[in-house]
Design a protein around this motif. Structure first.
Motif, PDB file in Angstrom:
ATOM      1  N   HIS A   1     -12.706   7.001  -7.208  1.00  0.00           N
ATOM      2  CA  HIS A   1     -13.241   6.642  -5.904  1.00  0.00           C
ATOM      3  C   HIS A   1     -13.012   7.711  -4.854  1.00  0.00           C
ATOM      4  O   HIS A   1     -13.890   8.035  -4.063  1.00  0.00           O
ATOM      5  N   PHE A   2     -11.807   8.254  -4.826  1.00  0.00           N
ATOM      6  CA  PHE A   2     -11.434   9.169  -3.755  1.00  0.00           C
ATOM      7  C   PHE A   2     -11.513  10.633  -4.200  1.00  0.00           C
ATOM      8  O   PHE A   2     -11.068  11.521  -3.507  1.00  0.00           O
TER       9      PHE A   2
ATOM     10  N   GLU B   1       0.828  -1.202   0.000  1.00  0.00           N
ATOM     11  CA  GLU B   1       0.000   0.000   0.000  1.00  0.00           C
ATOM     12  C   GLU B   1       0.868   1.260   0.000  1.00  0.00           C
ATOM     13  O   GLU B   1       0.578   2.218  -0.692  1.00  0.00           O
ATOM     14  N   ASN B   2       1.909   1.266   0.799  1.00  0.00           N
ATOM     15  CA  ASN B   2       2.750   2.449   0.913  1.00  0.00           C
ATOM     16  C   ASN B   2       4.137   2.011   1.367  1.00  0.00           C
ATOM     17  O   ASN B   2       4.422   1.931   2.551  1.00  0.00           O
TER      18      ASN B   2
ATOM     19  N   ARG C   1     -12.701   3.435 -12.640  1.00  0.00           N
ATOM     20  CA  ARG C   1     -11.576   3.995 -13.371  1.00  0.00           C
ATOM     21  C   ARG C   1     -10.261   3.920 -12.605  1.00  0.00           C
ATOM     22  O   ARG C   1      -9.224   3.661 -13.143  1.00  0.00           O
ATOM     23  N   ALA C   2     -10.342   4.241 -11.317  1.00  0.00           N
ATOM     24  CA  ALA C   2      -9.096   4.329 -10.559  1.00  0.00           C
ATOM     25  C   ALA C   2      -8.589   2.950 -10.143  1.00  0.00           C
ATOM     26  O   ALA C   2      -7.460   2.822  -9.705  1.00  0.00           O
TER      27      ALA C   2
ATOM     28  N   SER D   1      -9.674   1.126  -7.571  1.00  0.00           N
ATOM     29  CA  SER D   1      -9.381   1.550  -6.206  1.00  0.00           C
ATOM     30  C   SER D   1      -8.956   0.397  -5.305  1.00  0.00           C
ATOM     31  O   SER D   1      -8.373   0.622  -4.267  1.00  0.00           O
TER      32      SER D   1
ATOM     33  N   PHE E   1      -1.352   4.276   5.842  1.00  0.00           N
ATOM     34  CA  PHE E   1      -1.763   3.387   4.767  1.00  0.00           C
ATOM     35  C   PHE E   1      -3.244   3.638   4.516  1.00  0.00           C
ATOM     36  O   PHE E   1      -4.088   3.287   5.335  1.00  0.00           O
TER      37      PHE E   1
END
Lengths: 307, 537
Positions: free
Chosen positions: B283-284, A172-173, A290-291, A293, B109
């Protein structure tokens, strides 16, 4: 349609789905850690030849499966060395791994062409495994049950264990995970090795169960379907299993269409069906969202810590 | 035991024998290729003290605290913790000592829950249920309210910072490092944060507070260490200094004020935005809802707000990168612009500068001359029959470099080789010298040193004085208050009613930034009560 036909059909679908389910589960874990490994097809072929070769020499299919897992994991670690150690481009390195795995397996496989290995004996009593009705539950190769157990294991690992949480965090990061003090490279390397082992076992299913003999490129592009499956499943292992059996159904259609002499559409069309569906499914998913997510935020990005 | 190589700063340091310092730094030096990030820095932090570390961007503050927290190792000097010399080899070792850190850019996160995020930051393995209980305990103790099961991506910036603080507090730190904690908070959130920090300090926790916001340091800290260019230039008591005197120490020279003519009158409306709606992207994303404002000739219109409240979609809609469904929603000098692409809008005099310098406003691998072609080609006729007139582009880039005192080798240097401040000056100059009728800029001085920021502010004021209409979107409220004539606040894609800056009420702006819509007077009272309540808790 009689009951025997339905049971035979179910067994075909489950069998044909197992390799992509295994490879997909492995790739799911790899992608959750933030790495995109396009070398699934290559690792499957490495597993296919390794599993076959080990079984030929030792006579034990169990050792063969272990060998397939080790070979796939080695292929993955080779990939990991480049993308994690040297920060090479993940897409290019993954494609190279597929080419490498295809070539190496063909080379090693030359001396195994025409040989046959002993199949797995059933892990259940033969009365159950050969019963015309109950074989739909008990009549499969042990690899099939292993794949199903792994669906639950992967789901539990990612959702409920601390190690799974760290793995998701890394995907995630990566920079944050690094700054907290987790080894991004270490976690990713282990994930890649696991993904390789799963792909290898998936590949061995071709050479040891579906056709217990070796043929060049026998995985026939199923590694790519496994890759699409991960996206299709939205990086969730339960949905991955459903998706794998759905694709299995499509692949089985080809066999049945051919066997039934179904001539409205040429058999090549049915053979192309799963691949077409892959494209359609991916297009539909990207239209809906689209993203993307659900995708791990660091997917495919090299980890370069700030000094 | 005193190292002999230490410089004059160390010799001038007063060591208090009675109260042992919690943290002492002696001659800390850190070198990066081509830069001396920290040059022989020595100071100490006492138990229970709120100690400010002050300096401009690039002064070496972050590098210094990264060494204290074990992310980097110093090349020279030593760190002492409660009087004992030690090496902090990694953040885990730092946390074990009792050093906690809240980063400027949160290491969170987004897809995980609050609880999972905090669990990741804990070194000891604590069962999820026990951890949740401890989190709730810390939250009530310090009045930091959060739902542990919320997904981080649904939280506001202030709430995200609370996670980081709770995470640090769970380790019972003896020293808490706060790196630019208020840069993204509303004024009310800043007040709440200060209450927590004062309470912590009263309980004996030392706090190292990094900032360049002087009024905050005056309100919060009892000691300030000022860094400039990697060197320690002064240690002072901020309560007895003025903001101006500290600012001058920080930038090492006299501070220039923006020269603005008083009592200016504005001309006709040049940019009119009426009922601008943009659906949300992904989404965000944030949707823009019914945004209306107008900017007159000579007016600087500021748009304040906490990051992620629709500033990016607004800039894209105004610049023409996103075409607007309702063409007449955006009009310049009476002409509808909404349906035009960025290229056409530029030709008609509507220019824009996005927030991100590298990769959005400029191509780092292009030369400065090539970068001028990207936005000035039509207006200045740099392309004839499909061929670039390189001479013209180079001449124009040279003009921009000269007019805006850009430190660059010349029009042929690569945009990526310039420092942030210089590239920003160049990009602003590239638009301003085209004399646009409307200029929209986002974060014009983000990560830019004070000298360049002053030059950029002055150039915007001058452009407005020449009759252009200017929109400045910024998260830096101080910047907007000093620069703009009119101000509105964007929150969750809605724009507040514009107000004249000279009679703007900072508390009201803060409430608008925090998301209070509608009739402000009714809800202000309510929230003030809530704040007062939080202070007591």
């Amino acid at each position: 349609m009689d009951i025997n036909f339905i049971i035979a059909a179910i067994m075909t679908v489950v069998g044909i789905s197992t390799p992509i389910l295994l490879a997909g589960l492995g790739e799911l874990v790899v992608e959750k850690a933030g790495v995109l490994n396009l070398g699934v097809e290559g690792m499957m072929l490495l597993g296919a030849i390794a599993g076959f070769a080990v079984t030929v020499y030792t006579g034990s299919p169990w050792l063969g499966v272990v060998g397939a897992g080790v070979a796939g994991a080695l292929g993955g670690m080779f990939f990991g060395l480049f993308v994690l150690g040297l920060n090479s481009n993940q897409v290019a390195t993954g494609l190279a791994l597929t080419i490498f795995g295809t070539g190496l397996s063909s080379l090693i496989g030359l001396s195994f062409v025409g040989r046959i290995v002993a199949p797995f004996s059933s892990i259940f009593p033969p009365e159950l495994a050969r019963d015309p009705l109950l074989k739909v539950i008990f009549g499969y190769s042990p690899i099939v049950y292993f794949a199903l157990i792994m669906v639950a294991v992967v789901a539990w690992f990612l959702k409920s264990t601390r190690a799974g949480l760290i793995l998701r965090a890394v995907g995630e990061n990566d920079l944050s995970a690094h700054s907290i003090g987790y080894s991004v490279v270490g976690v990713r390397f282990l994930a890649i090795a696991f993904g390789g082992a799963m792909a290898g076992i998936g590949g061995a299913y071709f050479s040891m169960v579906i056709t217990p003999m070796w043929a060049e490129r026998m995985t026939a592009g199923r590694g790519w379907i496994a890759l699409a499956l991960v996206v299709f499943a939205g990086w969730r292992s339960g949905r991955l299993a459903v998706g794998a059996y759905f694709f299995g159904l499509l692949m089985a259609l080809e066999l049945y269409a051919k066997a039934a002499g179904f001539s409205i559409l040429p058999s090549q069309f049915w053979a192309a069906m799963p691949y077409l569906m892959t494209v359609v499914v991916l297009a539909l998913i990207s239209m809906r969202d689209r993203a993307g997510s659900n995708a791990p935020a660091c997917l495919g990005r090299p980890f370069i810590p700030a000094t | 035991m005193r190292p002999t190589h230490l410089g004059p700063i160390y010799r001038g340091l007063q060591l208090d024998a009675k109260v042992n310092a919690r943290l002492s730094l002696f001659g800390i030096t850190k070198r990066f290729p081509g830069v001396l990030a920290n040059d022989n820095v020595s100071f100490e932090v006492k138990p229970g003290a709120i100690h400010a570390l002050l300096g401009e961007n690039g002064a070496g503050k972050s590098t210094l605290v990264k060494m204290i927290y074990g992310i980097m190792q110093p090349d020279g000097g030593e760190i002492r913790w409660n009087g004992e010399r030690m090496t902090v080899s990694n953040p885990k070792a730092a946390r074990k000592l009792g050093i906690g850190m809240v980063f400027q850019h949160f290491s969170l996160f987004e897809a995980l829950t609050v609880l999972e995020n905090i669990a990741l930051g804990m070194d000891a393995k604590i069962p999820a249920r026990d951890l949740e209980n401890r989190i709730r305990q810390v939250m009530t103790q310090y009045g930091l309210m959060l739902d542990p099961h919320r997904i981080v991506s649904t939280l506001s910036v202030g709430e995200r910072q609370r996670i980081e603080i709770v995470r640090a507090l769970l380790l019972n730190p003896k020293l808490l490092i706060m790196d630019e904690p208020t840069s993204v908070l509303t004024p009310q959130e800043v007040e709440q944060l200060f209450v927590v920090l004062r309470k912590l300090a009263a309980e004996g926790c030392s706090i190292l507070y990094i900032s360049h916001k002087l009024h905050e340091i005056k309100a919060l800290c009892e000691t300030a260490t000022i860094l400039r260019g990697g060197k320690l230039v002064d240690t002072c008591d901020p309560r007895t200094e003025t903001s101006r005197s500290m600012a001058e120490k920080m930038i090492g020279g006299g501070l220039k004020d923006i020269k603005k003519v008083d009592g200016r009158t504005f001309g006709a409306e040049r940019l009119v935005v009426r009922g601008l709606n943009v659906p949300k992207d992904g989404h965000f994303g944030v949707a823009l809802k019914d945004i209306s404002f107008s900017v007159r000739a000579g007016e600087i219109f500021g748009i304040a707000g906490v990051a992620g409240n629709g500033q990016n979609p607004l800039l894209l809609a105004l610049s023409g990168e996103e075409i607007v469904a309702e063409g007449s929603a955006i009009a310049v000098d009476g002409e509808a612009m909404g349906q035009l692409a960025a290229k056409k809008r530029r030709l008609k005099g509507m220019a824009s500068v996005p927030e991100e310098r590298n990769g959005h406003a400029a191509v780092p691998d292009f030369t400065l001359a090539e970068n001028t072609v990207l936005t000035a080609r039509d207006r200045l006729g740099m392309v004839n029959g499909g061929l670039i007139n390189e001479g013209k582009a180079r001449t124009y880039a040279g003009e921009v470099i000269a007019a805006f005192a850009v430190k660059a080798q010349g029009p042929r240097s690569l945009a990526g080789s310039l420092s942030g401040g210089n590239l920003q000056k160049f990009i602003m100059g590239r638009e301003i010298l085209q004399k646009p009728s409307v200029l929209v800029v986002s974060q014009p001085t983000w990560g830019v040193d004070a000298g360049a920021a002053a030059a950029i502010h002055q150039s915007l004021v001058d452009l407005a004085a020449a009759g252009s209409a200017i929109v400045v979107i910024s998260q830096d409220l101080d910047e907007l208050l000093s620069l703009s004539d009119t101000l509105a606040v964007i929150n969750e894609g809605r724009l507040s009613r514009p107000m004249a800056v000279k009679d703007a009420d900072i508390e009201q702006i803060g409430l608008l930034m925090g998301g209070i819509h509608g009739d402000p007077t009714a809800e202000v009272g309510h929230l003030s009560e809530e704040l007062a309540h939080a202070h007591q808790a």
